[in-house]
Design a protein around this motif. Structure first.
Motif, PDB file in Angstrom:
ATOM      1  N   TYR A   1      -3.222  -0.314  13.472  1.00 16.37           N
ATOM      2  CA  TYR A   1      -2.304  -0.139  14.760  1.00 16.37           C
ATOM      3  C   TYR A   1      -1.734   1.269  14.725  1.00 16.37           C
ATOM      4  O   TYR A   1      -1.452   2.154  15.541  1.00 16.37           O
ATOM      5  N   LEU A   2      -1.048   1.668  13.410  1.00 17.23           N
ATOM      6  CA  LEU A   2      -0.782   2.943  13.140  1.00 17.23           C
ATOM      7  C   LEU A   2      -1.648   4.214  13.411  1.00 17.23           C
ATOM      8  O   LEU A   2      -1.332   5.000  13.985  1.00 17.23           O
TER       9      LEU A   2
ATOM     10  N   VAL B   1      -0.824   6.000   3.409  1.00 18.56           N
ATOM     11  CA  VAL B   1      -0.412   4.953   4.358  1.00 18.56           C
ATOM     12  C   VAL B   1      -0.945   3.535   3.750  1.00 18.56           C
ATOM     13  O   VAL B   1       0.123   2.512   3.606  1.00 18.56           O
TER      14      VAL B   1
ATOM     15  N   ALA C   1       1.544   2.500   0.902  1.00 22.92           N
ATOM     16  CA  ALA C   1       2.626   2.172   1.398  1.00 22.92           C
ATOM     17  C   ALA C   1       2.777   1.054   2.030  1.00 22.92           C
ATOM     18  O   ALA C   1       3.857  -0.203   1.771  1.00 22.92           O
ATOM     19  N   TYR C   2       1.748   0.437   2.848  1.00 23.73           N
ATOM     20  CA  TYR C   2       1.792  -0.697   3.744  1.00 23.73           C
ATOM     21  C   TYR C   2       1.528  -1.967   2.675  1.00 23.73           C
ATOM     22  O   TYR C   2       2.110  -2.798   2.472  1.00 23.73           O
TER      23      TYR C   2
ATOM     24  N   SER D   1       4.932  -2.638   0.827  1.00 20.10           N
ATOM     25  CA  SER D   1       6.036  -3.286   1.503  1.00 20.10           C
ATOM     26  C   SER D   1       5.681  -4.579   2.053  1.00 20.10           C
ATOM     27  O   SER D   1       6.598  -5.448   2.533  1.00 20.10           O
ATOM     28  N   THR D   2       4.186  -5.000   2.267  1.00 24.58           N
ATOM     29  CA  THR D   2       3.940  -6.104   2.804  1.00 24.58           C
ATOM     30  C   THR D   2       3.468  -7.464   1.751  1.00 24.58           C
ATOM     31  O   THR D   2       3.450  -8.315   2.016  1.00 24.58           O
TER      32      THR D   2
END
Lengths: 315, 249, 422
Positions: free
Chosen positions: C292-293, C353, C356-357, C360-361
């Motif tokens: 979605y990003l 990206v 990073a995702y 964090s997840t």
């Protein structure tokens, strides 16, 4: 009585928080003609920045630094992304800010994850200010009220009594005239956008720890703020204030009283034991429809007065 | 015979500023009536009042004897009054042909139809063609309107205005910004289309006005100070003083 | 002189042939599902573009008509199964959805089309929120968060069609997609269609050629809602379930993004966008959590740099193709260079990206991130350095290749004009 006083209080508080957002949105809109769809996203960023800063440094530095960061970010967005889109017209600008809101939400998820972050009310303020008839009122809520009213007063005097306020108000109505008087209108635009976003950031800092700081917070609050400015009349600060308070108070009253709507339907001759769609309606309470209050108000306003409360121009 | 347009005591204020201060004016059937006056006299405002673009503060406007005061612009158009704009106001992304065809649609009864195909309607095509011929735009028919030369855009402005077959046509400064040869063509066009219509024109070029007009009204500070044939206006002392005198000096 | 409409007819015949053959070539269950979704998305996208592209109305809530029609369709099918309602073939049920969409479009459109521009957009958002809120209140109709289940297998129809197998639903969608697309195309050539464009371009002048702008917008809104409803009905038939998310802001946002990326200025633009985004969504959303990003970034990039969308980018080259096709070949090196540098930048950015995702997840520190087929530790320093370097190198390259591409396009255009003039 105490329920009334408390829900009025909470309603005014919620309304003032809405106004913090709506005022920035209105300033930006009336000056640039841009409806900043990402406005609530800057509110969300305010909350997340405050959370991040308060982790090592505590709440007070966050209260100052987070809105400034949000404001600078907003100004940068205006300068480097929105300004080039300007030549494609207002719909393109609206589309851009819509896309921006979408991207900010995803970036927030990327950095801070999908679950709420533990951004809490500072302990020093999390104490009871007064208790009345068994209901507590915390110092933090008074503090929120103080901040939002303070900003409202500062905004009012800033716009009416200072030189920069004069330029801003002049740019609202006669941008070309202001430009030919030698003022740098694009710069005024950039700072207005920045300050508008910073106001949303303040709302994020003081509201994020009460309302919850999570990636969905922008999309929950955003549409309500848009309703506020349409109901108030696009471009009217006074209208935005009244609409904010109206929605805040109505919403809180609807929740705390939680009246059954059955009496209204019984007047229309509906039996309590009705079936089908009527069964859903007779069991309705005002608490259940509270989230819909802003939108119902919007529809009502559109039918009765399409320009909004204080709308001066059509868009 | 009733007058084509009749203003009775028409006033218009913006806030506290009174722009039109009680205009009484009759435009007769079939004539070319020019409205002249210094800048800011309210000529364009008068057009905006009669076509429903602005709200009339006080007074009454009749079109062929029918009260049209404060009716919606589309309503007034349907009663047979059409106008052009001082600043060209067309559909820039559409071709010249399509622009004129849009102007024809309502009058030929197509209204909001979504069951006719515009390309297949012979009456639409023929009316559009004849207007393109009349206004000298036939060779530019497929050019997007936004890319036309200035004088062609002005001609298209007139073409769209007369396309709907209105019996009364208002032209707002049809020759402004044109060279003298272009102005000549425009005057010929206006004379040509006036054969079957009542025309009201606002114009700054006095040569054009005295050449074309059957009658002239002089508007000064929101009031009509004189109405008459070109000769009468030329010799009118009040007009000389208020308008022509200053211009000549 | 060619026969009028001959080109359209041959393109149409080709498309129809493709639609028939397609499921025979790629006949996996997943592919079939994706193709069915694409067909629905195409109808919805074209309907949406009747507003945005043809009528100049930006709506943030058009899924309301899609979703409400879906609910109505589900209830009608359930009613037919219980014999509460008279029987009608499921093949024709999209019309029920269309009429439902039309009904709500006429009702809500009357109020919302009184305003245009920004106010219209905000009002559409308000109605979207209102509809979402109502799904949780009017349980009788919406059944809350659960939504409404239905069964498309009502009775055997002509030629033994039951709509049990997915392939039959695919053909149902394909047929209606073709019918709806042709109908919407033809609408652009009616007096209504022309005036809709006119209101988009210059609402003021429209009033002075006899048209009520509110009426024109209202009609466009209602007809668009009819086709959105038709798509919603097919959605209900396809997945046999209608949930509250179908009326929501998310659904409206996706259709807006699809149509804009495809291009609002050309009739085929939304079709292009619907196909592309549905495909990407189907295949990328499982691979990358950041899908979605990327979608949002593509959209923002389009708004900033290519407001005509993909169709606009393609049609930019049409004058050159018509004048002198060989000029297109001459642009190829510039395109290749721009493409190459973009690819390098993309690989770097996507890597950043994704890492990073991942950080964090992902809770467990033991799983490795698989990026471009390589298992790596996202917390390590080296992958970040490599990705940053790639992104920077790519960006630097792009800053050189894109101006050159623009220059090459300019030259080609210039020569094409000269070729036409001579």
């Amino acid at each position: 009585m105490e329920v009334f006083v408390f829900s009025l209080f909470n309603g005014v508080l919620y309304g003032m928080l809405l106004f913090l957002l709506a005022s920035g949105l209105t300033l930006i809109f009336s000056m640039m003609g841009v409806l900043n769809f990402a406005h609530a996203s800057f509110f969300m960023l305010g909350a997340y920045f405050a959370y991040q800063i308060s982790q090592p440094l505590g709440f007070w530095p966050a209260l100052i630094a987070a809105p400034i960061l949000v404001g600078v970010l907003g100004a940068a967005v205006e300068r480097y992304a929105l300004r080039p889109v300007h030549r494609f017209g207002h719909v393109a600008e609206l589309l851009f800010t819509f896309g921006l809101a979408f991207v900010i939400e995803e970036v927030v998820q990327m950095i801070w994850g999908k679950v709420p972050v533990p951004y809490d009310v500072p302990p020093s303020l999390n104490v009871t200010a007064f208790a009345w008839q068994g209901l507590d009122y915390s110092v933090y809520r008074l503090f929120m009220l103080l901040i939002s009213v303070g900003i409202f007063v500062a905004l009012f005097f800033g716009l009416t009594r200072t030189r920069i306020g004069l330029i801003i108000r002049a740019s609202l109505t006669h941008p070309h005239m202001v430009a030919s008087l030698g003022h740098d209108v694009p710069k005024v635009f950039m700072w207005t956008f920045g300050v508008g976003c910073a106001l949303a950031g303040v709302a994020g800092v003081i509201g994020g720890n009460v309302l919850g700081t999570e990636p969905g917070m922008a999309i929950q609050l955003g549409p309500i703020v848009f309703v506020v400015i349409v109901v108030g009349g696009l471009g009217s600060l006074g209208g935005a204030l009244i609409a904010s308070l109206l929605i805040g108070v109505l919403n809180n009253m609807a929740i705390s009283y939680d009246f059954s709507l059955y009496p209204i339907f019984s007047l229309l001759g509906v039996e309590r034991e009705a079936e089908g769609i009527l069964a859903d309606l007779v069991s309705l309470t005002t608490g259940a429809i509270a989230p819909l209050v802003p939108y119902l108000l919007l529809v009502l306003m559109l039918i009765l007065r399409p320009r909004g409360l204080f709308g001066t121009r059509d868009v | 015979m009733t007058n084509a347009i009749e203003f009775s005591g028409v006033q218009k204020s913006f806030g506290n500023t009174e722009v039109i201060r009680g205009v009484d004016l009759a435009v007769e059937q079939g004539e070319i009536h020019a409205v002249i006056g210094p800048n800011g006299a309210g000529k364009s405002t008068l057009f905006n009042l009669v076509t429903g673009r602005y709200h009339v503060s006080r007074g009454r406007i009749e079109l062929n004897g029918e009260n049209i005061t404060n009716r919606a612009p589309h309503d007034i158009f349907r009663k047979g009054l059409s106008r052009s704009f001082q600043v060209t106001n067309i559909f820039p992304r559409m071709s010249v042909f399509e622009n004129v065809r849009c102007g024809v649609l309502w009058n030929l009864g197509y209204h909001y139809s979504f069951w006719h195909f515009v390309n297949r309607r012979r009456d639409l095509r023929e009316r559009t063609e004849s207007i393109l011929e009349q206004t000298g735009l036939a060779s530019r028919r497929n050019v997007p309107a936004g890319l036309l030369s200035y004088s062609d855009q002005r001609a298209l402005e007139i073409a769209v205005t007369i396309a709907g077959g209105a019996s009364v046509v208002l032209l707002d400064e049809p020759t402004s910004g044109m060279s003298s040869s272009e102005t000549e063509q425009a005057v010929a066009l206006i004379r040509d289309i006036s054969a079957t219509r009542t025309m009201v024109i606002v114009e700054h070029d006095m040569g054009v006005v005295f050449d074309l007009a059957d009658r002239i009204s002089v508007l000064v500070y929101g009031k009509v100070i004189a109405t008459g044939t070109p000769e009468e206006i030329r010799s009118n002392a009040k007009v000389q003083e208020a308008y022509l005198g200053t211009e000549a000096a | 002189m060619t026969i009028p409409g001959a080109k359209q007819t041959s393109v149409g015949a080709l498309v129809i042939a493709l639609l028939i053959i397609l499921p025979l070539i790629v006949n996996s269950g997943f592919a079939l599902t994706v193709m069915s979704q694409t067909g629905i998305a195409i109808i919805f996208a074209l309907a949406f573009n009747m507003l945005l592209g043809q009528g100049g109305m930006l709506s943030f809530g058009h899924a309301v008509y899609f979703g409400l029609a879906g609910y109505v369709t589900a209830h009608v099918m359930n009613g037919m199964a219980n014999e509460d309602l008279p029987y009608m073939p499921v093949s024709l049920i999209p019309l029920v959805g269309g009429v439902a969409g039309l009904f709500f479009g006429i009702l809500i459109g009357f109020v919302s089309t009184r305003r245009a521009g920004t106010a219209f957009a905000m009002i559409s958002l308000g109605f979207a929120e209102l509809a979402t809120g109502l799904t949780l209140i009017i349980i009788f109709f919406f059944n809350g968060e659960e939504g409404v289940q239905t069964d498309r297998w009502v009775r055997e129809e002509w030629f033994g069609i039951t709509y049990g197998p997915d392939i039959q639903v695919y053909y149902l969608i394909a047929v209606w997609c073709v019918i709806a697309a042709i109908a919407m195309y033809l609408l652009t050539r009616t007096p209504f269609g022309r005036m809709s464009n006119a209101v988009r371009d210059n609402p003021e002048r429209v009033q002075f050629i006899g048209y009520n702008t509110h009426r024109v917008r209202w009609l466009a809104f209602s007809l668009s809602s009819f086709f959105a409803g038709l798509a919603g009905a097919l959605h209900a038939v396809n997945v046999e379930h209608v949930g509250f998310e179908t009326v929501g802001l998310g659904q409206s946002a996706v259709i807006l993004i699809m149509v804009y990326i495809g291009g609002t200025g050309h009739f085929a633009g939304p079709i292009l966008g619907a196909i592309l985004i549905t495909l990407l969504n189907a295949y990328l959303s499982d691979i990358s959590p950041a899908w979605y990003l990327y979608l949002g970034l593509i959209f923002v990039g389009m708004v900033m740099f290519a407001p005509g969308g993909l169709a606009g980018l393609i049609m930019m080259h049409d004058p050159i193709r018509r004048a002198a096709p060989h000029l297109l070949m001459r642009m190829a090196p510039a395109y290749a260079a721009a493409f190459g540098t973009s690819l390098v930048a993309l690989v770097g950015c996507i890597g950043l990206v994704e890492m990073a995702y991942f950080l964090s997840t992902t809770v467990s520190r033991n799983t490795a991130l698989i990026l471009y087929g390589i298992a790596l530790d996202a917390a390590d320093f080296w992958p970040w350095l490599v990705c940053v370097a790639l992104a920077a190198a790519g960006a630097l390259g792009c800053s050189r290749t894109y101006p050159r591409l623009a220059e090459s396009y300019g030259t080609a255009m210039h020569e094409a004009r000269r070729a036409v003039a001579s």
